[in-house]
Design a protein around this motif. Structure first.
Motif, PDB file in Angstrom:
ATOM      1  N   SER A 198       5.555  11.331   3.675  1.00 57.64           N
ATOM      2  CA  SER A 198       4.324  11.751   3.733  1.00 57.64           C
ATOM      3  C   SER A 198       3.683  12.006   5.251  1.00 57.64           C
ATOM      4  O   SER A 198       3.057  12.763   5.507  1.00 57.64           O
ATOM      5  CB  SER A 198       3.276  10.751   2.984  1.00 57.64           C
ATOM      6  N   GLY A 199       4.174  10.981   6.128  1.00 61.03           N
ATOM      7  CA  GLY A 199       3.581  11.029   7.442  1.00 61.03           C
ATOM      8  C   GLY A 199       4.334  12.373   8.146  1.00 61.03           C
ATOM      9  O   GLY A 199       3.401  13.291   8.643  1.00 61.03           O
TER      10      GLY A 199
ATOM     11  N   TYR B 279       9.214   5.544  -8.657  1.00 64.69           N
ATOM     12  CA  TYR B 279       7.937   5.076  -8.163  1.00 64.69           C
ATOM     13  C   TYR B 279       7.682   3.874  -7.665  1.00 64.69           C
ATOM     14  O   TYR B 279       8.363   2.962  -8.199  1.00 64.69           O
ATOM     15  CB  TYR B 279       6.914   5.603  -9.228  1.00 64.69           C
TER      16      TYR B 279
ATOM     17  N   ASN C  39       0.920  -1.117  -0.149  1.00 61.72           N
ATOM     18  CA  ASN C  39       0.041  -0.140  -0.057  1.00 61.72           C
ATOM     19  C   ASN C  39       0.827   1.201  -0.044  1.00 61.72           C
ATOM     20  O   ASN C  39       0.594   2.221   0.733  1.00 61.72           O
ATOM     21  CB  ASN C  39      -0.859   0.077   1.289  1.00 61.72           C
ATOM     22  N   LEU C  40       1.977   1.096  -0.684  1.00 62.71           N
ATOM     23  CA  LEU C  40       2.630   2.626  -0.880  1.00 62.71           C
ATOM     24  C   LEU C  40       1.829   3.621  -1.813  1.00 62.71           C
ATOM     25  O   LEU C  40       0.940   3.121  -2.619  1.00 62.71           O
ATOM     26  CB  LEU C  40       3.911   2.396  -1.676  1.00 62.71           C
ATOM     27  N   PHE C  41       1.926   4.574  -1.598  1.00 60.19           N
ATOM     28  CA  PHE C  41       1.117   5.717  -2.285  1.00 60.19           C
ATOM     29  C   PHE C  41       1.469   5.942  -3.821  1.00 60.19           C
ATOM     30  O   PHE C  41       2.713   6.022  -4.007  1.00 60.19           O
ATOM     31  CB  PHE C  41       0.944   6.940  -1.681  1.00 60.19           C
ATOM     32  N   ARG C  42       0.603   5.316  -4.570  1.00 62.15           N
ATOM     33  CA  ARG C  42       1.278   4.998  -6.061  1.00 62.15           C
ATOM     34  C   ARG C  42       1.465   6.406  -6.827  1.00 62.15           C
ATOM     35  O   ARG C  42       2.323   6.223  -7.763  1.00 62.15           O
ATOM     36  CB  ARG C  42       0.094   4.185  -6.889  1.00 62.15           C
ATOM     37  N   HIS C  43       0.806   7.520  -6.429  1.00 64.82           N
ATOM     38  CA  HIS C  43       1.321   8.660  -7.322  1.00 64.82           C
ATOM     39  C   HIS C  43       2.427   9.459  -6.627  1.00 64.82           C
ATOM     40  O   HIS C  43       2.774  10.605  -6.963  1.00 64.82           O
ATOM     41  CB  HIS C  43       0.081   9.729  -7.216  1.00 64.82           C
ATOM     42  N   MET C  44       2.994   8.859  -5.705  1.00 65.65           N
ATOM     43  CA  MET C  44       4.147   9.624  -4.857  1.00 65.65           C
ATOM     44  C   MET C  44       5.628   8.828  -5.066  1.00 65.65           C
ATOM     45  O   MET C  44       5.635   7.668  -5.088  1.00 65.65           O
ATOM     46  CB  MET C  44       4.202   9.505  -3.328  1.00 65.65           C
TER      47      MET C  44
ATOM     48  N   ARG D  69       8.383   4.169   5.814  1.00 60.62           N
ATOM     49  CA  ARG D  69       7.486   5.076   5.781  1.00 60.62           C
ATOM     50  C   ARG D  69       6.749   5.037   7.456  1.00 60.62           C
ATOM     51  O   ARG D  69       6.353   5.838   7.893  1.00 60.62           O
ATOM     52  CB  ARG D  69       6.229   4.694   4.706  1.00 60.62           C
TER      53      ARG D  69
END
Lengths: 293, 263
Positions: free
Chosen positions: B120-121, B153, B107-112, B169
């Motif tokens: 991100s946190g 990515y 579940n890594l943020f795909r757009h980052m 993360r």
């Protein structure tokens, strides 16, 4: 394997190669489609020939009106209406889509009723409704801040609802229903694991939407929204029915005076093609900037 | 303010945790006290409720009965007159900051990009500046051996690399407790190895960890303790060594013998 047998093996391969390269290979031709292509080309030539010999278009009239001030103003108005309506529809659609996926039964039902009504009736009827029927239903508009004496707007509805306002409201609400469905599909396509991960980091509901869900949904929504922009730019021509001076209305006004129907419709068609090309280019640019992964 | 109901040394305290899906109980009266720094493996057949239990600890899923404390603080509910009222989104989010989670599907943020994922946190939740967050993020990527992938990515990485980024993360929030939900189940044995190496390193650093896993090696190698679950119930709670050498419950014996044959 000994050296000798390796040499023998490669000699055999060489023989096979030299035998095969002598043969010519001819692939199947798709004769049927070539014949059909010939027929279609023939028909096209016949039509163009008939048009030229009948002098259907006076090129100088076409060229004269192509950049005339009125036509350019009309095209500008169309582009403005379509663009403003797209953003308004996007906002309406986002709200309706969020209501639909909110999990609240009242909000979800209201949203689907909205989509059903506004997607289910012709856009032209909706435009005429906002311009003609709505002011009949509510002749006087009175907007005031509750519990104070401040009056924001007070006047007859016909003065407030100009063709521009009616066209904008009509197109935005009708298009908003389509956008709601597109945005909902985009939101649902974002994997729930993405929300879980954002949630587990401690992001709050609004942040999850803004930082994680919408940026990813946008990549799915963008191509469909670009398509809707093209449709919407063409749908602005419907506003001619309620007297908004957009491209088609300006064109019909001119040709009803000089009867140059063919040339002026060609002029209008040309500018619609330019607008569509602009929208397509914009869509391609955005898709390149935000590729879907 | 909640008065801590349990001893301060207790990192996670599960008290009679019960959860229903429809009429079926997926967690039944699960109780366990997990002291600070302990590495706990949640074992059991699929459908035993291991993942659900982890997801309840940070309130990704609500519970229907019982209480969960993390470092003495009641999670997601406020007790008033013997009734537990669910907290606001804001307050639960604040509690989740101290609880890191790693998922089976990364579940890594795909757009980052990788670096943005790790930042991100700290940036969006703790409100750190970019330069401040970047400093920690690069150090964490170094620690999981992926410094050179900072600009990539997620879809450009292998599963094992993605999971290591996901661990970085989670660590960026300096969590007190880590929840690892089947961290190696989506990986082939070779890629699982590199993730296991990172987890082993964490285990030696005194972070409290709850690991739901099928990977017997994960449990056998460095778990201090095993919670064995079947059908939503905690069947056996034992030190890891004893669980594998001398399981008490019939279901545990069956499970251990079957899996040691497979390994």
């Amino acid at each position: 394997m000994t050296m000798k047998s390796v040499a023998q093996a490669s000699a055999t391969v060489d023989d096979t190669h030299s035998r095969q390269t002598r043969k010519r290979i001819v692939h199947r031709r798709a004769w049927g489609s070539w014949i059909f292509a010939g027929v279609v080309l023939g028909l096209l030539v016949a039509i163009v020939d008939a048009a030229v010999s009948a002098h259907v278009v006076d090129a100088s009239v076409f060229a004269n009106y192509l950049f005339s001030r009125k036509i350019l103003e009309g095209a500008g108005n169309s582009l403005l209406l379509g663009t403003v309506a797209l953003f308004a529809a996007g906002a309406v659609g986002l709200i309706a889509a969020l209501m639909r996926v909110s999990g609240n039964p009242v909000l979800a039902t209201l949203s689907s009723v909205y989509v059903y009504l506004f997607r289910g009736t012709p856009m032209l009827i909706q435009l005429i409704f906002w311009f003609n029927a709505f002011p009949l239903m509510f002749p006087q508009l009175h907007v005031a801040i509750p519990f104070t004496d401040h009056v924001l707007i007070d006047g007859p509805m016909t003065e407030v609802v100009t063709p521009w306002i009616a066209a904008l409201i009509g197109l935005s609400l009708a298009e908003g229903a389509y956008m709601a469905e597109i945005i909902r599909a985009g939101l649902r396509a974002v994997d729930t694991g993405q929300r879980d991960a954002a949630c587990a980091l401690g992001m709050r509901r609004g942040q999850i939407l803004y930082r994680v869900v919408i940026p990813q949904a946008a990549r799915i929504i963008l191509p469909a929204a670009g398509n809707q922009y093209i449709l919407l730019l063409k749908s602005t021509s419907l506003a001619s029915a309620i007297g908004y001076l957009e491209l088609l209305r300006v064109t019909t006004d001119i040709y009803s005076a000089n009867f140059r129907v063919v040339e002026l419709l060609c002029v209008a068609g040309f500018w619609y093609l330019v607008m569509t090309a602009f929208a397509t280019a914009l869509q391609m640019l955005l898709e390149r900037l935000y590729p879907h992964r | 303010m909640n008065v801590p109901n349990s001893l301060p040394a207790c990192a996670v305290d599960l008290v009679g945790v019960t959860k229903f899906r429809g009429t079926q109980a997926v967690l039944r009266q699960v109780s366990a006290r997990i002291p600070q720094g302990q590495v706990v493996a949640l074992l059991g057949p699929s459908g035993a409720g291991k993942s659900t239990l982890l997801r309840c600890v940070n309130h990704l899923e609500p519970i229907d009965d019982g209480q969960i404390f993390v470092e003495g603080e009641l999670i997601a509910y406020r007790e008033r007159n013997d009734i537990c009222f669910e907290m606001s989104d804001r307050d639960v989010s604040r509690q989740r900051q101290r609880i890191g989670m790693v998922f089976q599907s990364f579940n890594l943020f795909r757009h980052m990009k990788v670096l943005d994922n790790v930042m991100s946190g700290p940036r969006y939740v703790m409100g750190q500046s970019r330069s401040q967050a970047e400093h920690t993020a690069r150090a964490l990527l170094e620690r999981v051996g992926l410094s050179e992938k900072a600009g990539a990515y997620p879809h450009q990485l292998s599963g094992g690399q993605q999971q290591r980024v996901a661990i970085a993360r989670a660590l960026a929030m300096s969590p007190r407790v880590m929840l690892l939900d089947e961290p190696t189940s989506a990986l082939d044995p070779e890629l699982a190895q590199e993730v296991i190496a990172v987890i082993r390193q964490l285990a030696s650093e005194n972070i409290t960890m709850l690991i739901a896993t099928h990977e017997m090696r994960l449990a056998r190698d460095f778990a201090d303790r095993v919670l064995f679950m079947v059908g939503g119930e905690l069947v056996e709670d034992a030190p890891a060594r004893r669980f594998f050498d001398d399981p008490q419950h019939a279901r545990s014996k069956q499970f251990v013998s079957r899996h040691s044959h497979a390994a």
